[in-house]
Design a protein around this motif. Structure first.
Motif, PDB file in Angstrom:
ATOM      1  N   TRP A 193      -9.824  -4.787   5.602  1.00  0.00           N
ATOM      2  CA  TRP A 193     -10.218  -3.545   6.272  1.00  0.00           C
ATOM      3  C   TRP A 193     -11.282  -3.838   7.323  1.00  0.00           C
ATOM      4  O   TRP A 193     -12.204  -4.611   7.089  1.00  0.00           O
ATOM      5  CB  TRP A 193     -10.786  -2.549   5.270  1.00  0.00           C
ATOM      6  N   THR A 241      -0.760   8.101   2.089  1.00  0.00           N
ATOM      7  CA  THR A 241      -0.744   9.564   2.046  1.00  0.00           C
ATOM      8  C   THR A 241      -1.241  10.079   3.390  1.00  0.00           C
ATOM      9  O   THR A 241      -1.819   9.331   4.191  1.00  0.00           O
ATOM     10  CB  THR A 241      -1.654  10.103   0.920  1.00  0.00           C
ATOM     11  N   LEU A 263       0.831  -1.201   0.000  1.00  0.00           N
ATOM     12  CA  LEU A 263       0.000   0.000   0.000  1.00  0.00           C
ATOM     13  C   LEU A 263       0.865   1.250   0.000  1.00  0.00           C
ATOM     14  O   LEU A 263       1.850   1.336   0.744  1.00  0.00           O
ATOM     15  CB  LEU A 263      -0.900   0.046   1.243  1.00  0.00           C
ATOM     16  N   GLU A 304      -3.810   7.472   5.033  1.00  0.00           N
ATOM     17  CA  GLU A 304      -4.879   7.202   4.078  1.00  0.00           C
ATOM     18  C   GLU A 304      -4.302   6.499   2.861  1.00  0.00           C
ATOM     19  O   GLU A 304      -3.123   6.641   2.558  1.00  0.00           O
ATOM     20  CB  GLU A 304      -5.545   8.518   3.661  1.00  0.00           C
ATOM     21  N   THR A 305      -5.151   5.730   2.180  1.00  0.00           N
ATOM     22  CA  THR A 305      -4.781   5.081   0.926  1.00  0.00           C
ATOM     23  C   THR A 305      -6.039   4.852   0.112  1.00  0.00           C
ATOM     24  O   THR A 305      -7.131   4.735   0.676  1.00  0.00           O
ATOM     25  CB  THR A 305      -4.035   3.749   1.153  1.00  0.00           C
ATOM     26  N   GLU A 306      -5.881   4.778  -1.177  1.00  0.00           N
ATOM     27  CA  GLU A 306      -6.984   4.445  -2.081  1.00  0.00           C
ATOM     28  C   GLU A 306      -6.822   3.022  -2.613  1.00  0.00           C
ATOM     29  O   GLU A 306      -7.636   2.557  -3.396  1.00  0.00           O
ATOM     30  CB  GLU A 306      -7.023   5.433  -3.260  1.00  0.00           C
ATOM     31  N   GLU A 307      -5.790   2.325  -2.184  1.00  0.00           N
ATOM     32  CA  GLU A 307      -5.441   1.013  -2.715  1.00  0.00           C
ATOM     33  C   GLU A 307      -5.995  -0.108  -1.849  1.00  0.00           C
ATOM     34  O   GLU A 307      -6.391   0.109  -0.705  1.00  0.00           O
ATOM     35  CB  GLU A 307      -3.919   0.890  -2.818  1.00  0.00           C
ATOM     36  N   GLU A 308      -5.989  -1.307  -2.405  1.00  0.00           N
ATOM     37  CA  GLU A 308      -6.353  -2.507  -1.659  1.00  0.00           C
ATOM     38  C   GLU A 308      -5.069  -3.235  -1.264  1.00  0.00           C
ATOM     39  O   GLU A 308      -4.134  -3.307  -2.058  1.00  0.00           O
ATOM     40  CB  GLU A 308      -7.245  -3.417  -2.494  1.00  0.00           C
TER      41      GLU A 308
END
Length: 116
Positions: free
Chosen positions: A110, A32, A29, A92-96
């Motif tokens: 998650w 940010t 991952l 934070e992340t937008e990924e899996e």
């Protein structure tokens, strides 16, 4: 059981750099908005990882999460005169996540902090 990505600081590494590196190494991952959450000064003899603190005040241990993983290290060694100081970071992340350490971790998923 649940745990969070993490590991030891490399020499001269910031907490933010360590969180980004360890999370990339263990779960693939990119993070940010990495920021300090809380710290745990481990002065009693129990294995790591401990349950993470809740991300909202009063920052107590999250008793609603399952107990720690069987993959753990000793947090204190009285004979060697050392103990762990565990820094928890938020990000934070937008990924899996992808499990990159199958020998240490059964998998990533998650969960909400307020999960039962």
């Amino acid at each position: 059981t649940c745990g969070v990505a993490g590991g030891h600081l490399d020499f001269g590494e910031s907490f933010e750099e360590c969180a980004k590196r360890e999370t990339k190494e263990e779960a693939a991952l990119s993070l940010t908005n990495v920021r300090f959450s809380t710290v745990n000064n481990v002065l009693t003899s129990f294995p790591l990882p401990v349950r993470p603190p809740c991300p909202t005040p009063p920052y107590r241990e999250c008793t609603h999460l399952p107990p720690p993983s069987p993959f753990r290290a000793q947090a204190i060694d009285l004979a060697a005169r050392y103990h762990y100081v565990v820094i928890f970071m938020a990000a934070e992340t937008e990924e899996e996540p992808t499990n990159l350490e199958e020998n240490k971790c059964e998998g990533w998923y998650w969960i909400k902090w307020d999960a039962p």
